[in-house]
Design a protein around this motif. Structure first.
Motif, short mmCIF file in Angstrom:
data_model
loop_
_atom_site.label_atom_id
_atom_site.label_comp_id
_atom_site.label_asym_id
_atom_site.label_seq_id
_atom_site.Cartn_x
_atom_site.Cartn_y
_atom_site.Cartn_z
N ILE A 19 -129.03 -126.85 -62.60
CA ILE A 19 -130.11 -126.04 -61.84
C ILE A 19 -129.13 -125.24 -61.00
O ILE A 19 -129.20 -123.93 -60.80
CB ILE A 19 -130.82 -127.09 -60.80
N PHE A 20 -128.04 -125.68 -60.55
CA PHE A 20 -127.03 -124.89 -59.94
C PHE A 20 -126.33 -123.67 -60.68
O PHE A 20 -126.33 -122.60 -60.26
CB PHE A 20 -125.54 -125.78 -59.11
N MET A 21 -126.02 -124.11 -61.81
CA MET A 21 -125.56 -123.23 -62.97
C MET A 21 -126.48 -122.20 -63.04
O MET A 21 -126.24 -121.04 -63.04
CB MET A 21 -124.99 -123.84 -63.96
N ALA A 44 -138.18 -127.45 -60.54
CA ALA A 44 -136.60 -128.19 -60.39
C ALA A 44 -136.54 -128.66 -59.26
O ALA A 44 -136.10 -129.84 -59.35
CB ALA A 44 -135.79 -126.94 -60.27
N PHE A 45 -137.20 -128.25 -58.03
CA PHE A 45 -137.08 -129.16 -56.87
C PHE A 45 -138.01 -130.25 -56.83
O PHE A 45 -137.53 -131.40 -56.23
CB PHE A 45 -137.10 -128.46 -55.67
N LEU A 62 -136.91 -138.17 -44.79
CA LEU A 62 -136.28 -137.11 -44.24
C LEU A 62 -134.91 -136.85 -44.74
O LEU A 62 -134.46 -135.79 -44.84
CB LEU A 62 -136.30 -137.22 -42.49
N THR A 63 -134.11 -138.02 -44.98
CA THR A 63 -132.62 -137.65 -45.69
C THR A 63 -132.61 -137.06 -46.85
O THR A 63 -132.03 -136.25 -47.15
CB THR A 63 -132.07 -139.24 -45.58
N ILE A 64 -133.52 -137.53 -47.74
CA ILE A 64 -133.60 -136.69 -49.01
C ILE A 64 -133.96 -135.50 -48.74
O ILE A 64 -133.36 -134.73 -49.58
CB ILE A 64 -134.57 -137.54 -50.10
N PHE A 65 -135.00 -135.38 -47.98
CA PHE A 65 -135.42 -133.88 -47.95
C PHE A 65 -134.53 -132.91 -47.26
O PHE A 65 -134.17 -132.07 -47.86
CB PHE A 65 -136.78 -133.99 -47.00
N ALA A 66 -133.64 -133.41 -46.40
CA ALA A 66 -132.64 -132.62 -45.88
C ALA A 66 -131.45 -132.43 -46.86
O ALA A 66 -131.21 -131.17 -46.82
CB ALA A 66 -131.99 -133.60 -44.59
N TYR A 71 -129.23 -128.12 -50.40
CA TYR A 71 -128.78 -127.52 -51.68
C TYR A 71 -129.55 -126.15 -52.17
O TYR A 71 -129.01 -125.34 -52.58
CB TYR A 71 -129.16 -128.73 -52.59
N GLY A 72 -130.82 -126.33 -51.74
CA GLY A 72 -131.83 -124.91 -51.92
C GLY A 72 -131.09 -123.82 -51.16
O GLY A 72 -131.20 -122.98 -51.63
#
Length: 121
Positions: A19-21, A44-45, A62-66, A71-72
């Motif tokens: 996704i980053f690439m 993707a997200f 909240l940790t995963i969300f953050a 990243y986004g």
């Protein structure tokens, strides 16, 4: 032999990298699933959030969300800074955030309803 959880962790990190690439490659050659850029972001997200919640169930929502929100945001900042025919678009980040919420809610719901889902015939 590699444990199944390690395989899924590897898939998660490969997805994150892919996704980053794709997000940073020139827009003219970047592959997409949908014609709508926002739907591509959401797919993707959603997948990243669902994988993350499945792989690390003890991590708080909240940790995963953050982490995924950061990243986004990093992707949008790099698109703005690097160019490559890409534009930073805060509506893309908004689509990412909505999809992260949906992915986390979906996985949390599936976990809380695991017994009732498995007994459906």
């Amino acid at each position: 032999m590699m444990a199944i959880s390690k395989v899924f962790q590897l898939i998660f990190w490969l997805l994150l990298s892919a996704i980053f690439m794709v997000a940073l490659m020139p827009a003219k050659i970047a592959p997409s699933v949908f014609a709508s850029d926002k739907l591509n972001h959401m797919l993707a997200f959603f997948v990243l959030a669902a994988f993350a919640k499945s792989l690390w169930p003890r991590r708080g929502l909240l940790t995963i969300f953050a982490w995924l929100a950061l990243y986004g945001g990093l992707i949008e900042i790099l698109q703005w800074a690097l160019g490559f025919g890409r534009d930073a678009n805060w509506m893309d980040l908004a689509a990412d955030l909505v999809a992260i919420c949906f992915g986390l809610v979906a996985m949390s719901w599936m976990k809380s309803n695991r017994k009732s889902i498995s007994t459906i015939k």
